[in-house]
Design a protein around this motif. Structure first.
Motif, PDB file in Angstrom:
ATOM      1  N   GLU A   1      38.723  38.512  35.678  1.00  0.00           N
ATOM      2  CA  GLU A   1      38.425  39.781  36.375  1.00  0.00           C
ATOM      3  C   GLU A   1      39.444  40.837  35.941  1.00  0.00           C
ATOM      4  OE1 GLU A   1      37.064  42.577  37.850  1.00  0.00           O
ATOM      5  OE2 GLU A   1      36.008  41.016  39.000  1.00  0.00           O
TER       6      GLU A   1
ATOM      7  N   ASP B   1      39.604  43.963  37.171  1.00  0.00           N
ATOM      8  CA  ASP B   1      39.918  44.875  38.266  1.00  0.00           C
ATOM      9  C   ASP B   1      40.898  44.195  39.218  1.00  0.00           C
ATOM     10  OD1 ASP B   1      39.334  45.942  41.163  1.00  0.00           O
ATOM     11  OD2 ASP B   1      38.632  47.518  39.798  1.00  0.00           O
TER      12      ASP B   1
ATOM     13  N   ASP C   1      39.504  43.748  42.887  1.00  0.00           N
ATOM     14  CA  ASP C   1      38.497  42.699  43.018  1.00  0.00           C
ATOM     15  C   ASP C   1      39.127  41.311  42.868  1.00  0.00           C
ATOM     16  OD1 ASP C   1      36.539  44.567  43.427  1.00  0.00           O
ATOM     17  OD2 ASP C   1      35.788  44.532  41.365  1.00  0.00           O
ATOM     18  N   ALA C   2      40.081  41.185  41.952  1.00  0.00           N
ATOM     19  CA  ALA C   2      40.751  39.902  41.777  1.00  0.00           C
ATOM     20  C   ALA C   2      41.533  39.522  43.027  1.00  0.00           C
ATOM     21  CB  ALA C   2      41.679  39.956  40.563  1.00  0.00           C
TER      22      ALA C   2
ATOM     23  N   TRP D   1      44.474  33.566  37.086  1.00  0.00           N
ATOM     24  CA  TRP D   1      43.790  34.853  36.937  1.00  0.00           C
ATOM     25  C   TRP D   1      44.076  35.420  35.549  1.00  0.00           C
ATOM     26  CZ3 TRP D   1      46.090  39.975  39.083  1.00  0.00           C
ATOM     27  CH2 TRP D   1      45.250  41.042  38.745  1.00  0.00           C
TER      28      TRP D   1
ATOM     29  N   ARG E   1      42.560  38.696  32.716  1.00  0.00           N
ATOM     30  CA  ARG E   1      41.863  39.988  32.763  1.00  0.00           C
ATOM     31  C   ARG E   1      40.808  40.169  31.680  1.00  0.00           C
ATOM     32  NH1 ARG E   1      46.974  40.982  34.722  1.00  0.00           N
ATOM     33  NH2 ARG E   1      47.102  42.379  36.541  1.00  0.00           N
TER      34      ARG E   1
ATOM     35  N   ASP F   1      33.618  37.925  35.795  1.00  0.00           N
ATOM     36  CA  ASP F   1      33.009  39.243  35.960  1.00  0.00           C
ATOM     37  C   ASP F   1      32.226  39.565  34.691  1.00  0.00           C
ATOM     38  OD1 ASP F   1      32.346  41.789  36.771  1.00  0.00           O
ATOM     39  OD2 ASP F   1      34.276  42.651  36.161  1.00  0.00           O
TER      40      ASP F   1
ATOM     41  N   LYS G   1      29.472  41.130  44.219  1.00  0.00           N
ATOM     42  CA  LYS G   1      30.789  41.280  44.830  1.00  0.00           C
ATOM     43  C   LYS G   1      30.731  41.904  46.219  1.00  0.00           C
ATOM     44  CE  LYS G   1      33.192  41.891  40.402  1.00  0.00           C
ATOM     45  NZ  LYS G   1      34.004  42.823  39.580  1.00  0.00           N
TER      46      LYS G   1
END
Length: 378
Positions: A15, A17, A20-21, A39, A41, A60, A110
């Protein structure tokens, strides 16, 4: 309400953003067993972080280095054994459907996600992936088994046996490693003088190379017998062929071969590093004694093998077999059958019956080639 994940999972979140993450991580932390989350990106970071420990990927569909189904396809290629759950900000059901059709296990919008829905979707995605992988393995196993059976049946010889005074039965069965071709082989040839020649052999190992080598040796044996070769000359020729055709120097071959005289009352055998045949003659059931004739083919050069002369009489049965039969685990303690156990089993049955023996043994750990030749008398 606390979300539920029944096991501690290792997840990868792709993700770009930050907000959002952060939201996804916070929602997953509310699970009963919060997962371990990595996580990243973009797809470039994904390649560095996507290890075999990752069980589920949340991706995403709008990333800096890939978007839409292109991003999904790259993730699926990088993580073939992980469940993939698509996160999208687009309120378009067609995007989610297309993602599932492309290989994702599920999709979520989302704006509609809460802790309970996210945890449940991850759990369901994992179960779907497990089911998909199990189905793939099942289909592959069925296809492999059918192909192996077709190859094995096509490669098994038609016995060149003209006399009606002998009963001749063969069985060729895969063991629990049946998804892999084996090098077991057998053959029967009756030459113009009336002699009956039989062989059962086993190339060590499993796989197409060993199976091909077993077929080559079987064809060589038949050709040599028809050409009039026998005894050590035949074995040395097969040894030369084995050394020329094998893919590795450690591959060897065991075999048991016999030549039965035209009057069917005597046999001359050579047990070449192979399990001894089981004989029934004059009511006595025994394994051929005296030890082997010599070592297997492919180990020592310039070997001579001792011939074993066996009087058979008017009524007799002889079983040749590969070690898949005596290496079967039997009884409550699952002990190996062994040669002595095989002889005891034949004694319990009162005669050699291949099908009954195989049923009694049950699951074979290794492939089995077996031949029963018998004469009921004049």
């Amino acid at each position: 309400m606390t979300a539920t994940l029944s096991e501690t999972l290792t997840l990868l979140l792709i993700e770009d953003d930050d907000g959002d993450a952060f939201l996804v991580e916070e929602l997953l932390r509310q699970a009963e067993a919060p997962p371990r989350i990595t996580w990243v990106r973009n797809l470039a970071e994904t390649r560095a972080k996507l290890t075999s420990e990752i069980q589920c990927v949340l991706v995403d569909l709008s990333l800096p280095d890939a978007t839409g189904l292109e991003a999904l396809e790259q993730v699926l290629a990088m993580a073939p054994h992980a469940a993939v759950l698509v996160l999208t900000g687009l309120r378009d059901v067609h995007v989610g459907v297309a993602a599932v059709q492309a290989g994702a296990q599920d999709y979520l919008v989302k704006q509609d996600v809460d802790a309970r829905l996210l945890a449940r979707s991850v759990r369901y995605a994992m179960e779907r992936k497990r089911a998909d992988l199990a189905q793939i393995r099942l289909v592959e196993a069925e296809l492999t088994a059918k192909e192996n059976a077709r190859l094995e049946n096509g490669l098994l010889p038609v016995p060149l046996l003209h006399t009606k005074k002998l009963r001749h039965v063969t069985r060729y069965l895969p063991g629990t490693q049946g998804s892999r071709l084996a090098g077991d082989f057998l053959d029967t040839v009756q030459t113009p003088d009336g002699s009956v020649h039989i062989v059962v052999g086993d190339v060590c190992g499993h796989g197409p190379d060993e199976a091909a080598l077993g077929v080559a040796l079987r064809i060589a044996w038949r050709t040599l017998v028809l050409a009039g070769q026998s005894g050590d000359l035949l074995l040395r020729t097969m040894d030369t062929l084995l050394r020329a055709e094998r893919k590795a120097p450690e591959i060897f071959t065991t075999l048991c071969m016999a030549t039965i005289t035209p009057d069917l009352t005597h046999a001359r055998m050579r047990v070449v590093g192979h399990p001894p045949p089981v004989l029934v003659r004059d009511g006595v059931i025994e394994a051929l004694g005296g030890g082997p004739s010599g070592p297997p083919l492919g180990i020592f050069p310039d070997i001579e093998w001792t011939a074993i002369d066996v009087p058979l009489g008017e009524r007799w049965s002889m079983m040749l077999y590969t070690d898949g039969l005596i290496e079967a685990a039997v009884g409550e303690n699952r002990q190996l059958l062994g040669v002595d156990g095989l002889v005891d089993l034949v004694k319990q049955h009162g005669a050699i019956d291949l099908d009954r023996l195989i049923r009694h043994v049950g699951t074979l750990s290794d492939d089995l080639a077996a031949m029963l030749v018998s004469r009921s008398g004049t």
